[in-house]
Design a protein around this motif. Structure first.
Motif, PDB file in Angstrom:
ATOM      1  N   THR A 115     -16.561  -0.913  -4.520  1.00 46.24           N
ATOM      2  CA  THR A 115     -15.486  -0.453  -3.521  1.00 46.24           C
ATOM      3  C   THR A 115     -14.725   0.659  -4.225  1.00 46.24           C
ATOM      4  OG1 THR A 115     -15.048  -2.674  -2.577  1.00 46.24           O
ATOM      5  CG2 THR A 115     -13.362  -0.872  -2.191  1.00 46.24           C
ATOM      6  N   SER A 116     -14.363   0.801  -5.534  1.00 45.91           N
ATOM      7  CA  SER A 116     -13.896   1.893  -6.042  1.00 45.91           C
ATOM      8  C   SER A 116     -14.692   3.252  -6.022  1.00 45.91           C
ATOM      9  CB  SER A 116     -13.484   1.511  -7.431  1.00 45.91           C
ATOM     10  OG  SER A 116     -12.486   0.618  -7.656  1.00 45.91           O
ATOM     11  N   PHE A 117     -16.039   3.123  -6.270  1.00 41.41           N
ATOM     12  CA  PHE A 117     -16.831   4.146  -6.497  1.00 41.41           C
ATOM     13  C   PHE A 117     -17.010   4.619  -4.946  1.00 41.41           C
ATOM     14  CE2 PHE A 117     -18.798   2.775 -10.553  1.00 41.41           C
ATOM     15  CZ  PHE A 117     -18.690   3.845 -11.347  1.00 41.41           C
ATOM     16  N   ASP A 118     -17.107   3.755  -4.021  1.00 42.37           N
ATOM     17  CA  ASP A 118     -16.967   4.162  -2.634  1.00 42.37           C
ATOM     18  C   ASP A 118     -15.992   5.223  -2.193  1.00 42.37           C
ATOM     19  OD1 ASP A 118     -19.632   2.878  -2.118  1.00 42.37           O
ATOM     20  OD2 ASP A 118     -18.956   1.147  -1.077  1.00 42.37           O
ATOM     21  N   LYS A 119     -14.661   4.466  -2.744  1.00 41.26           N
ATOM     22  CA  LYS A 119     -13.404   5.426  -2.517  1.00 41.26           C
ATOM     23  C   LYS A 119     -13.500   6.707  -3.355  1.00 41.26           C
ATOM     24  CE  LYS A 119     -10.369   1.623  -1.645  1.00 41.26           C
ATOM     25  NZ  LYS A 119      -9.250   0.550  -2.052  1.00 41.26           N
ATOM     26  N   ILE A 120     -14.155   6.597  -4.213  1.00 41.44           N
ATOM     27  CA  ILE A 120     -14.036   7.784  -5.366  1.00 41.44           C
ATOM     28  C   ILE A 120     -15.000   9.021  -4.698  1.00 41.44           C
ATOM     29  CG2 ILE A 120     -15.064   8.681  -7.520  1.00 41.44           C
ATOM     30  CD1 ILE A 120     -13.860   6.285  -8.967  1.00 41.44           C
ATOM     31  N   GLU A 121     -16.119   8.467  -4.046  1.00 39.07           N
ATOM     32  CA  GLU A 121     -16.927   9.120  -3.395  1.00 39.07           C
ATOM     33  C   GLU A 121     -16.579   9.942  -2.102  1.00 39.07           C
ATOM     34  OE1 GLU A 121     -20.589   7.143  -2.767  1.00 39.07           O
ATOM     35  OE2 GLU A 121     -21.396   7.301  -4.815  1.00 39.07           O
ATOM     36  N   GLN A 122     -15.795   8.923  -1.410  1.00 36.69           N
ATOM     37  CA  GLN A 122     -15.095   9.381  -0.291  1.00 36.69           C
ATOM     38  C   GLN A 122     -14.182  10.662  -0.400  1.00 36.69           C
ATOM     39  OE1 GLN A 122     -13.602   6.225   1.929  1.00 36.69           O
ATOM     40  NE2 GLN A 122     -15.612   5.575   2.481  1.00 36.69           N
ATOM     41  N   VAL A 123     -13.448  10.477  -1.826  1.00 40.16           N
ATOM     42  CA  VAL A 123     -12.273  11.391  -2.234  1.00 40.16           C
ATOM     43  C   VAL A 123     -13.158  12.590  -2.488  1.00 40.16           C
ATOM     44  CG1 VAL A 123     -10.683  11.833  -4.010  1.00 40.16           C
ATOM     45  CG2 VAL A 123     -10.604   9.565  -2.743  1.00 40.16           C
ATOM     46  N   ASP A 124     -14.134  12.678  -3.157  1.00 39.43           N
ATOM     47  CA  ASP A 124     -14.811  13.716  -3.605  1.00 39.43           C
ATOM     48  C   ASP A 124     -15.441  14.707  -2.433  1.00 39.43           C
ATOM     49  OD1 ASP A 124     -14.302  13.408  -6.147  1.00 39.43           O
ATOM     50  OD2 ASP A 124     -16.352  12.456  -6.757  1.00 39.43           O
TER      51      ASP A 124
END
Length: 166
Positions: A148-157
């Motif tokens: 979930t954190s990676f998904d959020k990070i990818e969305q932020v990028d």
């Protein structure tokens, strides 16, 4: 004065005394030779091969029977020996069966001990498996949080790239 079959009363009495002496000597010989404490059986048999002689001893010479019993010598005839041997065979079979029962009982006791050990180990293993399952679920929860954190990070990028490109 009594003459029966060519034997007078005095000869009959002498023969009777000799008969008793001979039987008594056999009882003593058997007792002293064949009953040895801690080595042989506790008693011995004195075989009288003629049923009539055996019956004479039993019926008319109680003192000999008593002496034999005190000496642990059993006076036996062909018929009584047969009965004693059959009884001994049954007793030996029962003893063997009883011994087998003791062996089986011993094995069952050991099996019971082994089963208790197995049950303790199985309970311990089940605890470890429950703990491993709990740990696995916690690892899955952590893995899900990371994803979930990676998904959020990818969305932020991606959102940052869009805004910086514009």
């Amino acid at each position: 004065k009594l003459i029966a079959h060519g034997i007078n009363l005095a000869e009959k009495q002498t023969a009777g005394r000799q008969f008793k002496q001979d039987i008594r000597k056999h009882i003593r010989d058997i007792s002293s030779r064949y009953i040895i404490s801690g080595v042989t059986a506790d008693g011995a048999m004195m075989f009288i091969p003629a049923e009539a002689v055996f019956a004479e001893i039993q019926a008319n010479h109680q003192d000999l029977v008593d002496e034999a019993h005190r000496s642990r010598v059993w006076i036996v005839s062909p018929t009584t020996l047969w009965a004693i041997l059959n009884t001994a065979a049954v007793i030996l079979k029962e003893a063997a069966r009883s011994e087998q029962i003791d062996i089986i009982q011993s094995h069952l006791n050991k099996l019971g001990e082994d089963f208790l050990r197995f049950q303790e180990r199985m309970t311990k293993l089940a605890g470890h498996l429950r703990q491993a399952n709990d740990d696995m679920q916690q690892v899955q929860t952590s893995a899900q949080k990371i994803v979930t954190s990676f998904d959020k990070i990818e969305q932020v990028d991606l959102e940052q790239l869009k805004t910086t490109d514009d």
